[in-house]
Design an enzyme around this catalytic site. Structure first.
Site, PDB file in Angstrom:
ATOM      1  N   CYS A 107      77.478  57.511  76.297  1.00 60.92           N
ATOM      2  CA  CYS A 107      78.694  58.207  76.700  1.00 60.92           C
ATOM      3  C   CYS A 107      79.933  57.344  76.426  1.00 60.92           C
ATOM      4  O   CYS A 107      80.271  57.099  75.274  1.00 60.92           O
ATOM      5  CB  CYS A 107      78.587  58.642  78.160  1.00 60.92           C
ATOM      6  SG  CYS A 107      79.845  59.843  78.669  1.00 60.92           S
ATOM      7  N   HIS A 192      73.704  62.108  77.436  1.00 51.78           N
ATOM      8  CA  HIS A 192      72.969  61.352  78.464  1.00 51.78           C
ATOM      9  C   HIS A 192      71.465  61.579  78.315  1.00 51.78           C
ATOM     10  O   HIS A 192      70.923  62.557  78.829  1.00 51.78           O
ATOM     11  CB  HIS A 192      73.421  61.778  79.859  1.00 51.78           C
ATOM     12  CG  HIS A 192      74.742  61.211  80.255  1.00 51.78           C
ATOM     13  ND1 HIS A 192      74.863  60.020  80.932  1.00 51.78           N
ATOM     14  CD2 HIS A 192      76.004  61.641  80.026  1.00 51.78           C
ATOM     15  CE1 HIS A 192      76.146  59.741  81.123  1.00 51.78           C
ATOM     16  NE2 HIS A 192      76.857  60.718  80.591  1.00 51.78           N
ATOM     17  N   GLU A 194      69.135  60.111  79.777  1.00 52.24           N
ATOM     18  CA  GLU A 194      68.417  59.842  81.031  1.00 52.24           C
ATOM     19  C   GLU A 194      68.579  60.941  82.064  1.00 52.24           C
ATOM     20  O   GLU A 194      68.019  60.854  83.156  1.00 52.24           O
ATOM     21  CB  GLU A 194      68.933  58.526  81.633  1.00 52.24           C
ATOM     22  CG  GLU A 194      70.190  58.644  82.481  1.00 52.24           C
ATOM     23  CD  GLU A 194      71.444  59.093  81.752  1.00 52.24           C
ATOM     24  OE1 GLU A 194      72.366  59.616  82.409  1.00 52.24           O
ATOM     25  OE2 GLU A 194      71.516  58.945  80.521  1.00 52.24           O
TER      26      GLU A 194
END
Length: 206
Positions: A107, A192, A194
């Protein structure tokens, strides 16, 4: 503040030795990123403040929690990446001093890596937000559905002079979704990998 005020060390909850010790610059790091790095990758993570003077402490020769680190992680976070001057300076120090050590950003970390290399960023009109943003892996042509929440992006043409090239591309607006260096193990993604709950298809980036 979104950044830790002092270094914090996270270790796997096992009796085994960590795979490696890495530094993570905290610009607003999500805890689930730390969980991935520690629990799933077996890393020892030393979380650093965004303005941590890595060059200064290394040149002082003192032993500290991050001594012997093997890689650098650049976290997510809010705001205009060009305002993170101290963080960018630290990344540039690592790139110059330890070119063989991996750097991975997510990010905001994607944008900071680009700026440290000499590329440019810009403010998007609306930004890309939500759990279903399509990102194309430019190595394979495969499209991943990714979670995103950002209002700035890398100016892709500016990468050409920096020895980086695009790694991922947004299928909707064709903005940059990741970069990778042409020679060294430095790469990043705008989305993202995760995220919870959300697709974990891009967890391989860790």
């Amino acid at each position: 503040a979104v950044s830790t005020p002092e270094p914090i060390t996270y270790r796997p909850n096992t009796n085994t030795q960590p795979v490696a010790r890495i530094l993570a610059i905290d610009c607003g790091c999500k805890y689930n990123i730390i969980r991935w790095l520690v629990s799933k990758c077996g890393m020892e993570v030393v979380l650093l403040p965004y303005d941590f003077d890595l060059e200064g402490i290394e040149k002082s020769g003192v032993d500290w929690a991050g001594s012997g680190w093997k890689g650098l992680f650049l976290s997510n976070g809010p705001g205009d990446p060009t305002m993170c001057g101290k963080t960018i300076s630290t990344i540039q120090y690592v790139m110059k001093t330890y070119p063989e050590r991996p750097i991975f950003g997510i990010c905001l970390g994607n944008q900071l890596l680009a700026l440290a290399a000499g590329a440019k960023t810009f403010k998007m009109r609306y930004g890309n937000r939500g759990m279903n943003q399509p990102a194309i892996d430019l190595r394979t042509g495969r499209c991943y559905i990714t979670p995103q929440n950002h209002g700035y992006a890398i100016d892709t043409p500016s990468l050409a002079a920096c020895n980086f090239h695009p790694l991922f591309l947004n299928a909707n607006d064709h903005t940059n979704e990741g970069i990778i260096h042409n020679e060294y193990p430095w790469f990043s993604c705008q989305f993202h990998p995760e995220a919870m709950g959300g697709p974990e298809d891009t967890g391989f980036l860790f």
